[in-house]
Design an enzyme around this catalytic site. Structure first.
Site, PDB file in Angstrom:
ATOM      1  N   TYR A  94     -10.717 -14.240   5.675  1.00 13.28           N
ATOM      2  CA  TYR A  94     -10.083 -14.202   7.009  1.00 13.28           C
ATOM      3  C   TYR A  94      -9.788 -15.623   7.525  1.00 13.28           C
ATOM      4  CZ  TYR A  94     -11.631  -9.434   6.349  1.00 13.28           C
ATOM      5  OH  TYR A  94     -11.844  -8.195   5.819  1.00 13.28           O
ATOM      6  N   GLY A  95     -10.246 -15.956   8.744  1.00 16.66           N
ATOM      7  CA  GLY A  95      -9.919 -17.253   9.350  1.00 16.66           C
ATOM      8  C   GLY A  95     -10.358 -18.436   8.507  1.00 16.66           C
ATOM      9  N   GLU A  96     -11.405 -18.228   7.697  1.00 17.74           N
ATOM     10  CA  GLU A  96     -11.896 -19.326   6.853  1.00 17.74           C
ATOM     11  C   GLU A  96     -10.905 -19.660   5.735  1.00 17.74           C
ATOM     12  OE1 GLU A  96     -14.070 -20.899   8.152  1.00 17.74           O
ATOM     13  OE2 GLU A  96     -15.714 -19.688   8.961  1.00 17.74           O
ATOM     14  N   ASN A  97      -9.976 -18.758   5.465  1.00 15.14           N
ATOM     15  CA  ASN A  97      -8.959 -19.077   4.454  1.00 15.14           C
ATOM     16  C   ASN A  97      -8.103 -20.263   4.893  1.00 15.14           C
ATOM     17  OD1 ASN A  97      -9.875 -17.042   2.821  1.00 15.14           O
ATOM     18  ND2 ASN A  97      -8.354 -15.537   3.494  1.00 15.14           N
ATOM     19  N   HIS A 152       7.430  -9.924  -3.669  1.00 14.65           N
ATOM     20  CA  HIS A 152       6.431  -9.201  -2.886  1.00 14.65           C
ATOM     21  C   HIS A 152       5.515 -10.231  -2.226  1.00 14.65           C
ATOM     22  CE1 HIS A 152       3.107  -5.859  -2.953  1.00 14.65           C
ATOM     23  NE2 HIS A 152       3.780  -5.860  -1.838  1.00 14.65           N
ATOM     24  N   LYS A 169      10.289  -1.019  -0.422  1.00 19.60           N
ATOM     25  CA  LYS A 169      10.041  -1.363  -1.828  1.00 19.60           C
ATOM     26  C   LYS A 169      11.249  -1.018  -2.712  1.00 19.60           C
ATOM     27  CE  LYS A 169       5.774  -2.220  -0.645  1.00 19.60           C
ATOM     28  NZ  LYS A 169       5.216  -3.559  -0.562  1.00 19.60           N
ATOM     29  N   ARG A 228       2.118   5.599  -2.382  1.00 16.62           N
ATOM     30  CA  ARG A 228       3.194   5.514  -3.376  1.00 16.62           C
ATOM     31  C   ARG A 228       2.765   6.234  -4.652  1.00 16.62           C
ATOM     32  NH1 ARG A 228       3.259   1.029  -5.335  1.00 16.62           N
ATOM     33  NH2 ARG A 228       1.799  -0.097  -4.019  1.00 16.62           N
ATOM     34  N   ASN A 234      -5.614   4.500   2.814  1.00 13.16           N
ATOM     35  CA  ASN A 234      -4.253   3.953   2.890  1.00 13.16           C
ATOM     36  C   ASN A 234      -3.583   4.307   4.226  1.00 13.16           C
ATOM     37  OD1 ASN A 234      -2.054   2.465   1.772  1.00 13.16           O
ATOM     38  ND2 ASN A 234      -1.016   4.375   1.214  1.00 13.16           N
ATOM     39  N   GLY A 264       6.413   3.728   1.088  1.00  8.59           N
ATOM     40  CA  GLY A 264       7.328   3.157   0.121  1.00  8.59           C
ATOM     41  C   GLY A 264       8.109   4.180  -0.692  1.00  8.59           C
ATOM     42  N   LYS A 297      -2.444  -9.275   2.697  1.00  5.83           N
ATOM     43  CA  LYS A 297      -1.268 -10.094   3.039  1.00  5.83           C
ATOM     44  C   LYS A 297      -1.068 -10.161   4.552  1.00  5.83           C
ATOM     45  CE  LYS A 297       2.220  -8.473   0.517  1.00  5.83           C
ATOM     46  NZ  LYS A 297       1.528  -7.481  -0.306  1.00  5.83           N
ATOM     47  N   THR A 298      -1.220  -9.008   5.220  1.00  2.00           N
ATOM     48  CA  THR A 298      -1.005  -8.986   6.673  1.00  2.00           C
ATOM     49  C   THR A 298      -2.039  -9.869   7.368  1.00  2.00           C
ATOM     50  OG1 THR A 298      -0.159  -6.743   6.395  1.00  2.00           O
ATOM     51  CG2 THR A 298      -0.645  -7.449   8.650  1.00  2.00           C
ATOM     52  N   ARG A 340      -1.961   3.831   7.764  1.00  2.00           N
ATOM     53  CA  ARG A 340      -1.061   2.716   8.070  1.00  2.00           C
ATOM     54  C   ARG A 340      -0.687   2.652   9.537  1.00  2.00           C
ATOM     55  NH1 ARG A 340       0.679  -0.767   3.575  1.00  2.00           N
ATOM     56  NH2 ARG A 340      -0.339   0.197   1.814  1.00  2.00           N
ATOM     57  N   ASP A 371       5.121  -8.978   3.918  1.00  7.36           N
ATOM     58  CA  ASP A 371       5.176  -8.172   2.693  1.00  7.36           C
ATOM     59  C   ASP A 371       6.248  -8.600   1.689  1.00  7.36           C
ATOM     60  OD1 ASP A 371       4.095  -6.009   1.180  1.00  7.36           O
ATOM     61  OD2 ASP A 371       5.792  -4.748   1.744  1.00  7.36           O
ATOM     62  N   TYR A 405       6.320   9.767   2.446  1.00  2.26           N
ATOM     63  CA  TYR A 405       5.371   8.701   2.792  1.00  2.26           C
ATOM     64  C   TYR A 405       5.829   7.293   2.400  1.00  2.26           C
ATOM     65  CZ  TYR A 405       0.943   6.749   4.116  1.00  2.26           C
ATOM     66  OH  TYR A 405      -0.027   6.034   4.774  1.00  2.26           O
ATOM     67  N   SER A 444      -0.468  -4.853  -3.092  1.00  2.00           N
ATOM     68  CA  SER A 444      -0.607  -4.027  -1.897  1.00  2.00           C
ATOM     69  C   SER A 444      -2.082  -3.895  -1.524  1.00  2.00           C
ATOM     70  CB  SER A 444      -0.052  -2.623  -2.162  1.00  2.00           C
ATOM     71  OG  SER A 444       1.293  -2.704  -2.535  1.00  2.00           O
ATOM     72  N   CYS A 480      -4.211  -6.106  -0.319  1.00  2.00           N
ATOM     73  CA  CYS A 480      -5.099  -7.221  -0.660  1.00  2.00           C
ATOM     74  C   CYS A 480      -5.112  -8.271   0.445  1.00  2.00           C
ATOM     75  CB  CYS A 480      -4.681  -7.865  -1.978  1.00  2.00           C
ATOM     76  SG  CYS A 480      -5.128  -6.888  -3.421  1.00  2.00           S
TER      77      CYS A 480
HETATM   78  O1  SAT Z   1       3.719   2.369   0.812  1.00  2.00           O
HETATM   79  S1  SAT Z   1       4.291   1.014   0.767  1.00  2.00           S
HETATM   80  O2  SAT Z   1       4.898   0.783  -0.535  1.00  2.00           O
HETATM   81  O3  SAT Z   1       5.328   0.895   1.785  1.00  2.00           O
HETATM   82  C1  SAT Z   1       3.111  -0.153   1.083  1.00  2.00           C
HETATM   83  C2  SAT Z   1       2.582  -0.872  -0.109  1.00  2.00           C
HETATM   84  O4  SAT Z   1       2.132  -0.240  -1.060  1.00  2.00           O
HETATM   85  O5  SAT Z   1       2.593  -2.113  -0.113  1.00  2.00           O
HETATM   86 MN    MN Z   2       3.447  -4.422  -0.167  1.00  2.00          MN
END
Ligand code: SAT
Ligand code: MN
Length: 600
Positions: free
Chosen positions: A503-506, A239, A219, A69, A375, A212, A265-266, A377, A286, A210, A261, A263
């Site tokens: 990870y799993g410990e969270n 978000h 976004k 982005r 980055n 976002g 989340k997935t 993806r 997300d 690319y 982004s 950090c």
């Molecule tokens: O590139 S995106 O905005 O889709 C992904 C992100 O930064 O969270």
């Molecule tokens: Mn995001």
């Protein structure tokens, strides 16, 4: 093709401006998706991965000038600069329209203009919203197929309504004649503009293909435009990931979490708990759209239909469920390519002896540079996730019991801290700061305030956004509001090593959150909020060095006191729009720190 006169007129208008070779109305079929992949392969944008190793998957490499982005070139074109606020780049809407019309003039020559009707959220849900994206990029069409519900069913749901977000996207690389060879990743190296018109619910994007910048449902629509709609209509567009947490007795709580982004989340949304009997299932990774239900609780839907996740760091250790999700039917971008036709990235596994890096150069572990772009993806349907919750497409959404705010902080912020109230929780979200990542172009690792992880995504004045949060809380039944927590998986020791295994410990932190919500876990009051009481955080079987947990839960009075001036400066940026409620919270924090310092 649509019979909606408003939609037809707009598409015709944009066609006349962009002058594509032809207009293609996307039906959203599987055949159309395959056709886009074939087009990309034919143009050299993509190549098929080995059918046995990664069935139905393609690998794309973008232009090195188009990998993330571009916040610097992202604009909120509200009527006045003040409406966009100090955290957004603002441009005058009329001047911007003129400029963009100039850029779009003939921009799609030699290309097809695809019309993608899309729904953010399950079609038919009262929380869902419709948009239409016009684009000259088959990569965008394919990615939108994955990330949203697209095509004929959406047109049917729209009917003759004028209520849709209008998005225009061009890679900004017209083909002057049919004999000019196309570049494998067309984009505009010198000019990129991602512009939003919140008042008319329009998005005009130019020059980048690319993520976002180009998949406008994500976004641009689901956060920047939707945040404005949410303010106007009394809901929240955030978000945030959404996960379903089930305890060993089968009791359920739904948790939403805002993290910047890249950090994790997935990873959190698909976590495999290390605590026996606990289960995490995914609703979204997300974005969350949240609305109060008739019962007074806050309900969330995931407006997306896929995951556009960061590949580097994803492994059988960090996220086995993501690895299973992307075993097939995935679009990979800017990873490295193995000799046997598969993708690879840093930390996926031991590095193969020889690879082709994301810049198409030979690579070995001795090369001294990264093989995949940080980055890089994967883009994959959410339905392929082995731990997707059965209710992930429930049109009513799921009732949220807890909201987590978290950033990447090497110090100061403890592992977990519960807010004293909704207002205090809003305060904790408003002072969130995080080290920057490769998801946006620019410096990596610099600490910046990123309130609610919405800094790059809030479509209006952030002072008004905070006020909106406070107003929603004040108008709700406090006993039904989600509890708010501040978390930090990234605290480091004096030698710069992570204190928490993550990870799993969270799941240990999620368990405490769950038990706080159910009133069964103990907490201690500290100047910054409520931390787990001694023994309240389940540490059974956890392998961490002596003293690590004490350090993770230590409220460093000095560091917090040192942080106060930066918070004040941060708040002052918002001037008169900074709500008094949050200033009061800051004053209370200061007072609590001062009296704790006096007795320490
Ligand atoms: O590139 S995106 O905005 O889709 C992904 C992100 O930064 O969270
Ligand atoms: Mn995001």
């Amino acid at each position: 093709m649509s019979t909606n006169p408003k939609l037809q007129a707009w598409v015709e208008d944009m066609r006349a401006m962009c002058r594509p070779e032809r207009v293609v109305w996307c039906d959203g079929s599987a055949a159309e998706y395959q056709e886009m992949l074939r087009l990309m392969v034919h143009a050299g944008t993509a190549l098929w991965l080995d059918e046995k190793k990664r069935p139905g998957s393609v690998f794309v490499r973008s232009d090195p000038a188009d990998v993330a982005r571009v916040e610097e070139f992202t604009f909120i074109c509200s009527k006045s600069r003040d409406e966009a606020g100090p955290t957004n780049n603002w441009r005058d809407p009329e001047e911007t329209r003129v400029m963009m019309r100039g850029l779009y003039d003939g921009a799609m020559q030699g290309r097809a203009m695809y019309v993608i009707p899309y729904s953010m959220g399950p079609i038919g849900s009262s929380i869902s919203r419709i948009g239409v994206e016009l684009t000259d990029s088959p990569y965008v069409v394919a990615s939108m197929h994955v990330m949203a519900r697209v095509g004929s069913p959406v047109l049917k749901a729209l009917g003759s309504s004028d209520d849709f977000v209008r998005g225009v996207h061009s890679v900004g690389a017209p083909l002057s004649s049919a004999t000019v060879p196309d570049s494998p990743w067309p984009c505009n190296a010198s000019s990129k503009f991602i512009t939003h018109f919140p008042d008319t619910r329009e998005i005009w994007s130019y020059g980048s293909g690319y993520g976002g910048n180009a998949l406008l449902g994500k976004k641009c629509h689901a956060l920047r435009i939707a945040s404005v709609q949410a303010r106007d209509e009394g809901w929240l567009a955030e978000h945030m990931l959404i996960l379903k947490l089930t305890d060993p007795k089968g009791q359920v709580a739904y948790v939403a979490g805002a993290f910047p982004s890249a950090c994790g989340k997935t990873n959190l949304a698909m976590l495999n708990p290390t605590l026996p009997g606990w289960k995490v299932q995914t609703i979204g990774d997300d974005i969350a759209w949240m609305k109060f239900g008739a019962d007074g609780r806050l309900y969330a839907i995931n407006p997306e239909a896929g995951f556009f996740g960061v590949a580097p760091g994803t492994s059988m250790k960090s996220n086995p469920n993501a690895m299973a999700t992307i075993a097939r039917g995935t679009v990979f971008t800017n990873c490295a390519l193995t000799r046997d036709g598969d993708v690879w990235w840093e930390e996926m596994s031991e590095a193969p002896a020889a690879l082709t890096d994301w810049l198409r150069r030979p690579w070995t572990p001795q090369s001294g540079r990264k093989a995949a772009h940080p980055n890089a993806r994967f883009c994959v349907p959410a339905s392929q996730c082995p731990v997707i919750a059965p209710e992930w497409e429930d049109p009513n959404g799921v009732p949220i019991s807890a909201i987590l705010f978290g950033g990447r902080r090497a110090n100061t912020v403890p592992l977990v801290n519960e807010a004293l109230s909704w207002q205090h929780g809003t305060f904790l979200g408003s002072i969130m700061s995080s080290e920057t990542t490769a998801a946006a172009a620019g410096t990596v690792g610099a600490l910046r305030h990123d309130p609610m992880a919405m800094l790059p995504f809030c479509g209006y004045h952030m002072g008004d956004y905070f006020a909106h949060w406070l107003k929603l809380g004040a108008g709700a039944d406090a006993s039904k509001l989600p509890r708010i927590f501040h978390v930090n998986w990234f605290r480091k020791d004096a030698n710069g090593k992570f204190l928490w295994p993550g990870y799993g410990e969270n799941s240990r932190v999620l368990k405490w959150v769950f038990e706080r919500v159910h009133g069964t876990a103990a907490a201690v009051d500290t100047p910054i909020g409520r931390l787990p009481a001694p023994g309240a955080l389940d540490l059974s079987g956890l392998q961490v060095p002596e003293g690590a947990v004490e350090e993770l839960l230590r409220v460093d009075l000095d560091l917090w006191t040192q942080e106060l001036p930066a918070i004040k400066t941060h708040f002052d940026k918002f001037g008169a729009k900074m709500p008094q409620g949050l200033r009061d919270e800051l004053a209370s924090l200061e007072q609590r720190l001062a009296s704790a310092n006096a007795t320490a």
